[in-house]
Enzyme design. Structure first.
Site, PDB file in Angstrom:
ATOM      1  CG  PHE A 106      -0.704   7.237  -1.242  1.00 38.22           C
ATOM      2  CD1 PHE A 106      -0.843   5.866  -1.448  1.00 38.22           C
ATOM      3  CD2 PHE A 106      -1.354   8.114  -2.101  1.00 38.22           C
ATOM      4  CE1 PHE A 106      -1.614   5.384  -2.487  1.00 38.22           C
ATOM      5  CE2 PHE A 106      -2.116   7.644  -3.151  1.00 38.22           C
ATOM      6  CZ  PHE A 106      -2.251   6.281  -3.341  1.00 38.22           C
ATOM      7  CD  GLU A 115       3.559  14.808  -3.965  1.00 34.48           C
ATOM      8  OE1 GLU A 115       3.335  13.734  -3.351  1.00 34.48           O
ATOM      9  OE2 GLU A 115       3.249  14.976  -5.157  1.00 34.48           O
ATOM     10  CD  GLU A 132      -6.002  -2.580 -11.507  1.00 30.60           C
ATOM     11  OE1 GLU A 132      -6.909  -3.034 -10.791  1.00 30.60           O
ATOM     12  OE2 GLU A 132      -6.210  -1.901 -12.549  1.00 30.60           O
ATOM     13  CB  THR A 133      -0.096   0.898 -14.225  1.00 29.26           C
ATOM     14  OG1 THR A 133       0.228   1.845 -13.190  1.00 29.26           O
ATOM     15  CG2 THR A 133      -1.586   0.903 -14.514  1.00 29.26           C
ATOM     16  CG  HIS A 157       1.955   5.605 -11.111  1.00 30.16           C
ATOM     17  ND1 HIS A 157       1.836   5.815  -9.760  1.00 30.16           N
ATOM     18  CD2 HIS A 157       2.072   6.825 -11.659  1.00 30.16           C
ATOM     19  CE1 HIS A 157       1.881   7.103  -9.501  1.00 30.16           C
ATOM     20  NE2 HIS A 157       2.026   7.744 -10.642  1.00 30.16           N
ATOM     21  NE  ARG A 168       9.384  -6.734   2.989  1.00 34.53           N
ATOM     22  CZ  ARG A 168       8.865  -7.957   2.973  1.00 34.53           C
ATOM     23  NH1 ARG A 168       7.690  -8.204   3.586  1.00 34.53           N
ATOM     24  NH2 ARG A 168       9.507  -8.957   2.390  1.00 34.53           N
TER      25      ARG A 168
HETATM   26  N1  LIG Z   1       0.350   5.215  -5.137  1.00 35.58           N
HETATM   27  C1  LIG Z   1       1.201   5.772  -4.220  1.00 35.58           C
HETATM   28  C2  LIG Z   1       1.447   7.137  -4.173  1.00 35.58           C
HETATM   29  N2  LIG Z   1       0.833   7.971  -5.052  1.00 35.58           N
HETATM   30  C3  LIG Z   1       0.755   9.419  -4.879  1.00 35.58           C
HETATM   31  C4  LIG Z   1       2.005  10.142  -5.383  1.00 35.58           C
HETATM   32  O1  LIG Z   1       3.098   9.943  -4.501  1.00 35.58           O
HETATM   33  C5  LIG Z   1       1.746  11.646  -5.501  1.00 35.58           C
HETATM   34  O2  LIG Z   1       1.348  12.141  -4.243  1.00 35.58           O
HETATM   35  C6  LIG Z   1       0.727  11.954  -6.557  1.00 35.58           C
HETATM   36  O3  LIG Z   1       1.132  11.397  -7.790  1.00 35.58           O
HETATM   37  C7  LIG Z   1       0.537  13.482  -6.721  1.00 35.58           C
HETATM   38  O4  LIG Z   1       1.741  14.073  -7.115  1.00 35.58           O
HETATM   39  N3  LIG Z   1       2.314   7.650  -3.275  1.00 35.58           N
HETATM   40  C8  LIG Z   1       2.946   6.831  -2.384  1.00 35.58           C
HETATM   41  O5  LIG Z   1       3.745   7.307  -1.564  1.00 35.58           O
HETATM   42  N4  LIG Z   1       2.712   5.491  -2.407  1.00 35.58           N
HETATM   43  C9  LIG Z   1       1.860   4.923  -3.301  1.00 35.58           C
HETATM   44  O6  LIG Z   1       1.681   3.685  -3.289  1.00 35.58           O
HETATM   45  C1  LIG Z   2       2.015   2.983  -6.535  1.00 32.66           C
HETATM   46  C2  LIG Z   2       0.812   3.679  -7.034  1.00 32.66           C
HETATM   47  O1  LIG Z   2       0.850   4.831  -7.458  1.00 32.66           O
HETATM   48  C3  LIG Z   2      -0.410   2.852  -7.213  1.00 32.66           C
HETATM   49  O2  LIG Z   2      -1.368   3.211  -6.257  1.00 32.66           O
HETATM   50  C4  LIG Z   2      -0.924   3.111  -8.619  1.00 32.66           C
HETATM   51  O3  LIG Z   2      -1.872   2.136  -8.880  1.00 32.66           O
HETATM   52  P1  LIG Z   2      -2.121   1.756 -10.414  1.00 32.66           P
HETATM   53  O4  LIG Z   2      -0.779   1.253 -10.956  1.00 32.66           O
HETATM   54  O5  LIG Z   2      -3.179   0.666 -10.357  1.00 32.66           O
HETATM   55  O6  LIG Z   2      -2.586   2.999 -11.122  1.00 32.66           O
END
Ligand SMILES: Nc1c(NC[C@H](O)[C@H](O)[C@H](O)CO)[nH]c(=O)[nH]c1=O
Ligand SMILES: CC(=O)[C@@H](O)COP(=O)(O)O
Length: 134
Positions: A11, A45, A72-73, A75, A115
């Site tokens: 990612f 994963e 933004e969320t 997540h 970092r």
């Molecule tokens: N937003 C980030 C992600 N998102 C992708 C997820 O990890 C995953 O591949 C997807 O949800 C499909 O299952 N991954 C990161 O490592 N870092 C991020 O900031």
């Molecule tokens: C950490 C993430 O998955 C990030 O890219 C998600 O972004 P959002 O919270 O704006 O959907």
């Protein structure tokens, strides 16, 4: 020789490639063999990829490298808690060290560069110490 597998999150490919460079250097200094480098789509994963590695008799430990950025969320926060908790549980399931070199969750772009190498180095150093104290 102690051995590890490294799981890498695609990612943030460019930054994680730099983390991998640092992890390779620390592993060499600590005389740890890297027997696998596995790229996965993202942090979600990583637990599965780490478990696949820990099941291998030739793998003594593992390192997970990546970044969970601020979105933004919630997540990223939810993902961070779930993924890191899973990685800790895998250590205990297999009794093999897992070094967690995952920046964030909720990291801002300006916070990433300083970092990258320290987190990668700390992840490998932690596995090296856990090998030594086993
Ligand atoms: N937003 C980030 C992600 N998102 C992708 C997820 O990890 C995953 O591949 C997807 O949800 C499909 O299952 N991954 C990161 O490592 N870092 C991020 O900031
Ligand atoms: C950490 C993430 O998955 C990030 O890219 C998600 O972004 P959002 O919270 O704006 O959907």
């Amino acid at each position: 020789m102690n051995t590890i597998g490294i799981v890498l999150g695609r990612f943030h490919r460019r930054e994680v490639e730099e983390m991998l460079d640092e992890a390779r250097a620390v592993a060499a200094r600590r005389q740890i063999g890297i027997v696998a480098e596995v790229w996965v789509p993202g942090s979600m994963e990583k637990p599965l990829a780490i478990k696949r590695l820990l099941q291998r008799p030739d793998v003594g430990g593992a390192v997970a490298l990546g970044i969970i950025e601020r979105g933004e969320t919630e997540h990223g926060n939810v993902m961070g808690h779930a993924v890191i908790g899973s990685l800790i549980n895998l250590q205990l399931e297999f009794m093999k060290p897992v070094g967690v070199g995952i920046l964030g969750p909720g990291i801002n772009p300006s916070q990433i560069p300083p970092r990258i190498r320290p987190y990668a180095a700390a992840a490998v150093e932690a596995v090296a110490e856990m090998f030594a104290t086993a």
